[in-house]
Design a protein around this motif. Structure first.
Motif, PDB file in Angstrom:
ATOM      1  N   TYR A  55      65.827  36.258  43.007  1.00  0.00           N
ATOM      2  CA  TYR A  55      65.166  35.096  43.611  1.00  0.00           C
ATOM      3  C   TYR A  55      65.988  33.827  43.376  1.00  0.00           C
ATOM      4  CZ  TYR A  55      61.056  38.134  43.977  1.00  0.00           C
ATOM      5  OH  TYR A  55      60.195  39.156  44.279  1.00  0.00           O
ATOM      6  N   VAL A  56      66.557  33.715  42.185  1.00  0.00           N
ATOM      7  CA  VAL A  56      67.401  32.551  41.875  1.00  0.00           C
ATOM      8  C   VAL A  56      68.618  32.544  42.793  1.00  0.00           C
ATOM      9  CG1 VAL A  56      68.814  31.432  40.114  1.00  0.00           C
ATOM     10  CG2 VAL A  56      66.642  32.488  39.468  1.00  0.00           C
ATOM     11  N   GLY A  57      69.292  33.696  42.896  1.00  0.00           N
ATOM     12  CA  GLY A  57      70.482  33.778  43.742  1.00  0.00           C
ATOM     13  C   GLY A  57      70.174  33.506  45.201  1.00  0.00           C
ATOM     14  N   ASN A  86      62.795  38.862  33.672  1.00  0.00           N
ATOM     15  CA  ASN A  86      63.169  40.154  34.254  1.00  0.00           C
ATOM     16  C   ASN A  86      64.452  40.024  35.065  1.00  0.00           C
ATOM     17  OD1 ASN A  86      60.738  41.497  33.346  1.00  0.00           O
ATOM     18  ND2 ASN A  86      59.664  40.358  34.957  1.00  0.00           N
ATOM     19  N   LYS A  87      65.274  41.048  35.002  1.00  0.00           N
ATOM     20  CA  LYS A  87      66.533  41.044  35.745  1.00  0.00           C
ATOM     21  C   LYS A  87      66.291  40.886  37.243  1.00  0.00           C
ATOM     22  CE  LYS A  87      70.811  43.710  36.225  1.00  0.00           C
ATOM     23  NZ  LYS A  87      71.505  44.967  35.855  1.00  0.00           N
TER      24      LYS A  87
END
Length: 257
Positions: free
Chosen positions: A29-31, A23-24
């Motif tokens: 969360y990654v960033g 999901n976009k």
């Protein structure tokens, strides 16, 4: 993440080379993780000699010997460019934007070139207001069902108020947040409403938000006086206000530092 050209140059470690994002929204969360890792690493390498002598665990020594990749923030900037800040966003995206704004303030690097998204404090205020953070969560009907989210909103909003105050105090930039347009109460410590796994960190965070709020309340009349271009204060009156403020700080913290 680690600044190395070799894929397996450390002993007994598992390397993740592919991450599947379904999901976009998960990109936020990654960033946010990349920014938090970089912020944490900066505290590790900017410690004083005295502090370093108290922080020589195997993990900390390892991290100092293997610096984080410089491209982490570059990637974080690329990820945040995938979101439209003119539209209402979700809490994870907003937290991510707030972290990146904080990073750009303390890092000192020229993070943004022409054409790139710049996360100004005024944009963050507009985003927060669109999420309803300028109103206290208790004003909403489903507050009891979203107590954790409400506590998080209070912490974020008052952090944003401090960012706005800082710009006003340091640069004389007019405040983006009008006190008459918000009624969000200060967060209160409650382990059951925490979004942090460590209750001690949660408690300290909320204590610092309260302390910062009280100190800013003392600074504001001085800043108002200095920034009043229609009735410029005398140097003497400003110095007297600063001396009174210094006495307040010393009486509370025992020393000015």
């Amino acid at each position: 993440v680690l600044n190395t050209k070799k894929e397996r140059d450390y002993n007994s470690e598992e390397f993740i080379t592919v991450i599947n994002i379904k999901n976009k929204l998960d990109l936020s969360y990654v960033g946010a993780t990349l920014v938090m890792l970089k912020l944490a690493y900066k505290t590790l390498i900017t410690m004083s000699d005295e502090a370093l002598s108290l922080s020589n665990s195997d993990e900390e020594i390892y991290l100092r010997n293997h610096p984080l990749n410089d491209r982490m923030i570059e990637l974080a900037k690329y990820i945040i460019g995938n979101y439209d800040f003119m539209k209402r966003c979700t809490f994870p995206i907003y937290q991510y934007a707030l972290l990146l704004n904080f990073y750009q303030k303390i890092d000192g690097e020229k993070l943004y070139t022409q054409g790139e998204t710049h996360l100004s404090s005024s944009i963050l205020v507009q985003m927060a207001a669109s999420l309803g953070m300028n109103r206290d969560p208790s004003k909403f009907a489903n507050f009891s069902c979203n107590a954790i989210c409400g506590s998080l909103g209070r912490k974020i909003w008052h952090t944003l108020v401090s960012i706005d105050n800082f710009q006003y105090f340091q640069e004389g930039v007019p405040k983006s947040i009008a006190e008459s347009s918000c009624d969000t109460e200060l967060p209160q410590f409650d382990p059951s409403f925490s979004n942090n796994n460590d209750p001690n960190i949660e408690k300290l965070t909320i204590q610092l938000i309260h302390t910062r709020h009280e100190i800013e309340a003392e600074i504001k009349p001085i800043a108002d006086k200095i920034c009043d271009i229609h009735n410029p204060p005398t140097v003497l009156s400003v110095l007297e206000s600063l001396e009174n403020f210094e006495e307040t700080l010393v009486s509370r913290f025992d020393y000015l530092n």
